[in-house]
Design a protein around this motif. Structure first.
Motif, PDB file in Angstrom:
ATOM      1  N   GLY A 157       0.800  -1.219   0.000  1.00 56.55           N
ATOM      2  CA  GLY A 157       0.000   0.000   0.000  1.00 56.55           C
ATOM      3  C   GLY A 157       0.831   1.265   0.000  1.00 56.55           C
ATOM      4  N   TYR A 160      -0.628   4.741  -1.158  1.00 58.90           N
ATOM      5  CA  TYR A 160      -1.871   4.601  -0.401  1.00 58.90           C
ATOM      6  C   TYR A 160      -2.985   5.527  -0.893  1.00 58.90           C
ATOM      7  CZ  TYR A 160       0.067   8.695   1.994  1.00 58.90           C
ATOM      8  OH  TYR A 160       0.603   9.928   2.274  1.00 58.90           O
ATOM      9  N   GLU A 161      -2.628   6.571  -1.640  1.00 61.18           N
ATOM     10  CA  GLU A 161      -3.662   7.450  -2.176  1.00 61.18           C
ATOM     11  C   GLU A 161      -4.385   6.821  -3.370  1.00 61.18           C
ATOM     12  OE1 GLU A 161      -1.696  11.074  -3.049  1.00 61.18           O
ATOM     13  OE2 GLU A 161      -1.619  11.747  -0.965  1.00 61.18           O
ATOM     14  N   LYS A 162      -3.821   5.739  -3.873  1.00 60.86           N
ATOM     15  CA  LYS A 162      -4.432   4.993  -4.974  1.00 60.86           C
ATOM     16  C   LYS A 162      -5.316   3.901  -4.370  1.00 60.86           C
ATOM     17  CE  LYS A 162      -2.971   2.301  -9.036  1.00 60.86           C
ATOM     18  NZ  LYS A 162      -1.792   1.685  -9.693  1.00 60.86           N
ATOM     19  N   GLN A 163      -6.598   3.893  -4.702  1.00 59.71           N
ATOM     20  CA  GLN A 163      -7.555   2.996  -4.064  1.00 59.71           C
ATOM     21  C   GLN A 163      -7.175   1.532  -4.220  1.00 59.71           C
ATOM     22  OE1 GLN A 163     -10.221   4.007  -2.193  1.00 59.71           O
ATOM     23  NE2 GLN A 163     -10.455   1.847  -1.646  1.00 59.71           N
ATOM     24  N   SER A 164      -6.758   1.142  -5.422  1.00 57.31           N
ATOM     25  CA  SER A 164      -6.417  -0.266  -5.662  1.00 57.31           C
ATOM     26  C   SER A 164      -5.225  -0.702  -4.820  1.00 57.31           C
ATOM     27  CB  SER A 164      -6.122  -0.492  -7.147  1.00 57.31           C
ATOM     28  OG  SER A 164      -5.063   0.345  -7.589  1.00 57.31           O
ATOM     29  N   SER A 166      -4.272   0.626  -1.782  1.00 56.23           N
ATOM     30  CA  SER A 166      -4.686   0.519  -0.383  1.00 56.23           C
ATOM     31  C   SER A 166      -5.553  -0.712  -0.171  1.00 56.23           C
ATOM     32  CB  SER A 166      -5.423   1.784   0.059  1.00 56.23           C
ATOM     33  OG  SER A 166      -6.595   1.980  -0.705  1.00 56.23           O
ATOM     34  N   ASP A 167      -6.412  -1.042  -1.143  1.00 57.38           N
ATOM     35  CA  ASP A 167      -7.232  -2.254  -1.041  1.00 57.38           C
ATOM     36  C   ASP A 167      -6.367  -3.509  -1.058  1.00 57.38           C
ATOM     37  OD1 ASP A 167      -9.521  -0.760  -0.924  1.00 57.38           O
ATOM     38  OD2 ASP A 167     -10.095  -1.060  -3.020  1.00 57.38           O
ATOM     39  N   LYS A 170      -4.687  -3.985   2.328  1.00 59.22           N
ATOM     40  CA  LYS A 170      -5.639  -4.511   3.312  1.00 59.22           C
ATOM     41  C   LYS A 170      -5.954  -5.981   3.045  1.00 59.22           C
ATOM     42  CE  LYS A 170      -8.499  -1.057   2.590  1.00 59.22           C
ATOM     43  NZ  LYS A 170      -9.700  -0.194   2.630  1.00 59.22           N
ATOM     44  N   GLU A 250       0.371  -4.240  -6.854  1.00 55.67           N
ATOM     45  CA  GLU A 250       0.086  -2.804  -6.790  1.00 55.67           C
ATOM     46  C   GLU A 250       1.234  -2.032  -6.145  1.00 55.67           C
ATOM     47  OE1 GLU A 250      -2.316  -1.085  -8.028  1.00 55.67           O
ATOM     48  OE2 GLU A 250      -3.637  -2.679  -8.715  1.00 55.67           O
TER      49      GLU A 250
END
Length: 659
Positions: A157, A160-164, A166-167, A170, A250
């Motif tokens: 991540g 982390y500002e990129k949604q994919s 950060s997902d 997690k 990612e």
């Protein structure tokens, strides 16, 4: 003699502290990168020193106690390190690869926001991984186990500002927690079971010496090993907990090379090898390990056939190769599994870094031409061998290694696993067949990648074609070192049948690891058909499979590039299913993720929003109401307060008189 072993994890931790606390002030990228690289390089130098000492030491197992850590009832845990051939190989592997990949990162991560943050995370990862492989007991191992999980979350991540991204971070964190539950459950059960026999320990050497206290093939030892294997499937991305690793692409490419190809994902394999005596007493568990490993190798290979993202092809290749390692563990070929772990680290790290070099060049060209195409999509590449010759040669050598071409490193290690999966008394021809088909697919999709990326006509937009540079030396130097290891590293583990043919060349890896696997010697038995002639026959079949896979890839992507499109048109549903990864992620979402989210929403609405918030709001409303009522007693007029005092005095006197 080995009392300074703690320096090995200490140096990367110091680098983490310096860059983590001062990196924002240092600002200079070269200084930050040098601190990170030198700290791990110092760890590598100390590792080399102790590894060479271990080679010349007749006593191959050494335990170094740093300090007493936990005492609770019968549980006594020391913070200590274990140096033996297995941990010695792993510390060399981790520190050496981490040094090369961190050096590579200086060039690859140039200009990135949060540059210091990346390198501090990389150092922290190296520290945690070294703690994992050097720990002398399961609890110290688990500290490193959780540490690499944390670093994986942070590095996946990183954007982390990129949604994919950060997902994906997690997802990796949550899936690994499932495996960690199995690890802890197995550890608790093992501690309790040995404790009932009078041995309260989680120390690895003591566990190895006490396994005979448990019933061979009994229910307890089966449950313990299955729980540990659940932990291994999470960390090493096996069915059914493999889905996090492809999404982990990612993160920056050096993260893929270090954590998700060479070191962290092999932690599960290492854990089983470390507890080999325990697993050897659970034949049912070993069969489960072998079946899951072979199934993962085959299943992940099918997905790799149709991916177009260069890093995702390598990601599914990693999952597949990890399956081979577990297949080896399941049939009792522990040395072969560790050998493949090492060779895979060489060629897969080189492949990931090579893909990063390609992405670096494509991104540079697209940026120069103001194009927004995907620099990781192989359909945008082609003909890059002329533009990036060093990247091409190193990538090709590593691809030959993973495909099992003689006499590259993967040939020796993969062939040994396939042979044992057939000829071992714990093996079966079905396991061999699954591994062989996976090997055919591996050779095909890896050379599909090579041909789509480096051969044929350039499919890049015309505005970008002339602006694809070879990567700088800071990137290509690690590629050259890793390619050399991928080319010649296999000679450390020449199979006995080939060793005899070439003048009694010894299997150095197997001989070196013998003290670690001495409790599993009874597994090193072959079926009656496991003769030298049969082994040569199977070796020839393995080479033939690789050649066929390469040949089919050449026909489809070089000689007749229209053929893949025609096949897709004939089998559209099959291609769609493979391209979409057999819809396993969608299945998990429908079966687990979405119901869990809905259940969480309902629980929040009922318990949190109504019950908890109701209590808190009720108290607030009560206080507000009381305050609203009492405020009328505060008029601000002196005569009202005087009257209140008189009434109060009269009331007190009345109470006193009438009582």
């Amino acid at each position: 003699m080995y009392d300074k072993l703690w320096l090995i994890p200490l140096f990367p931790f110091i680098g983490f502290l310096i860059n983590g606390l001062l990196g924002k002030r240092i600002k200079n990228e070269k200084v930050i990168g040098s601190i990170a690289t030198l700290s791990i390089f110092c760890s590598f130098l100390v590792s080399c020193h102790y590894f060479l000492q271990l080679l010349g030491d007749d006593q191959k197992v050494h335990e170094v106690i740093i300090t007493s850590w936990i005492t609770a009832g019968p549980l006594h845990v020391n913070w200590g390190f274990l140096l033996d051939p297995l941990s010695g190989l792993m510390m060399m592997n981790v520190s050496g690869l981490a040094t090369l990949i961190t050096l590579y990162s200086i060039g690859y991560m140039h200009g990135e926001e949060g540059y210091f943050r990346f390198f501090s995370y990389m150092n922290l990862f190296a520290f945690a991984m070294l703690m994992l492989v050097l720990g002398n007991n399961a609890l110290v191992m688990f500290v490193g186990w959780e540490g690499v999980g944390l670093c994986s979350y942070l590095l996946i991540g990183y954007y982390y500002e990129k949604q994919s991204a950060s997902d994906a971070g997690k997802k990796a964190f949550v899936v690994n927690r499932v495996g960690d539950f199995g690890f802890l459950l197995g550890l608790f059960t093992l501690f309790w079971s040995l404790g009932q026999k009078g041995v309260w320990t989680i120390n690895f050497t003591e566990i190895a010496a006490s396994t005979q206290l448990l019933e061979n093939g009994g229910l307890i030892v089966t449950i313990i090993t299955l729980c540990f294997f659940l932990g291994a499937t999470g960390k090493s991305a096996q069915i059914p907990l493999y889905t996090w690793l492809p999404d982990a692409m990612e993160g920056p490419t050096p993260v893929s090379a270090l954590i998700h190809a060479a070191t962290m994902v092999t932690a599960g394999v290492y854990m089983i090898a470390r507890m080999n005596g325990l697993f050897a007493m659970a034949p049912d568990t070993m069969m489960v390990v072998a079946i899951v490993g072979a199934s993962t190798a085959l299943f992940a290979a099918t997905i790799g056939l149709a991916q177009n993202d260069i890093k995702r092809v390598l990601a599914y290749s990693t999952v597949s190769q990890l399956g081979y390692m577990f297949l080896a563990m399941g049939v009792g070929a522990f040395s072969a599994g560790i050998f493949h772990l090492l060779t895979h680290a060489f060629f897969k790290a080189c492949l990931f870094l090579g893909s990063g070099s390609v992405i670096h060049g494509m991104h540079h060209a697209f940026h120069h031409a103001h194009i927004h195409d995907d620099p990781q999509d192989m359909r945008n590449m082609g003909g890059l061998r002329k533009k990036m010759p060093i990247t091409f040669i190193t990538f090709l050598l590593s691809t030959l290694a993973i495909s099992g071409i003689p006499f590259f490193s993967g040939f020796f290690s993969k062939d040994e696993i396939l042979w044992w999966s057939f000829a071992s008394t714990r093996g079966h021809w079905v396991l061999w067949l699954m591994g062989a088909v996976a090997a055919l697919m591996t050779a095909f999709y890896m050379f599909r990648l090579v041909f789509m990326t480096f051969f044929g006509e350039q499919k890049t937009d015309a505005r970008a074609k002339d602006h694809i540079p070879e990567s700088p030396l800071v990137i290509t130097f690690p590629l050259m070192v890793l390619a050399a290891l991928a080319t010649i590293g296999g000679f450390l583990g020449v199979p006995h049948v080939l060793g005899k043919l070439f003048g009694h060349v010894p299997n150095l890896i197997e001989h070196f690891l013998d003290p670690v696997f001495e409790h599993t010697q009874h597994l090193h038995q072959l079926h009656a058909h496991g003769t030298a002639a049969t082994e040569f026959s199977f070796m020839g079949v393995s080479v033939g499979i690789a050649v066929v896979g390469i040949g089919v890839a050449w026909i489809m992507y070089c000689k007749n590039p229209q053929l893949p499109g025609k096949l897709v048109a004939v089998f559209p549903k099959l291609h769609r299913a493979v391209f979409n990864k057999w819809y396993i992620d969608e299945f998990y979402d429908a079966l687990i993720v979405n119901p869990t989210k809905r259940a969480g929403t309902v629980l929040w609405q009922i318990f949190d929003a109504r019950f908890v918030d109701g209590i808190v709001n009720g108290v607030a409303w009560t206080v507000k109401g009381v305050g609203k009522t009492l405020r009328y007693t505060q008029s601000g007029y002196t005569h009202n307060y005087a009257m209140s005092m008189v009434i109060g005095v009269v009331a007190i006197i009345a109470v006193y008189v009438f009582n």
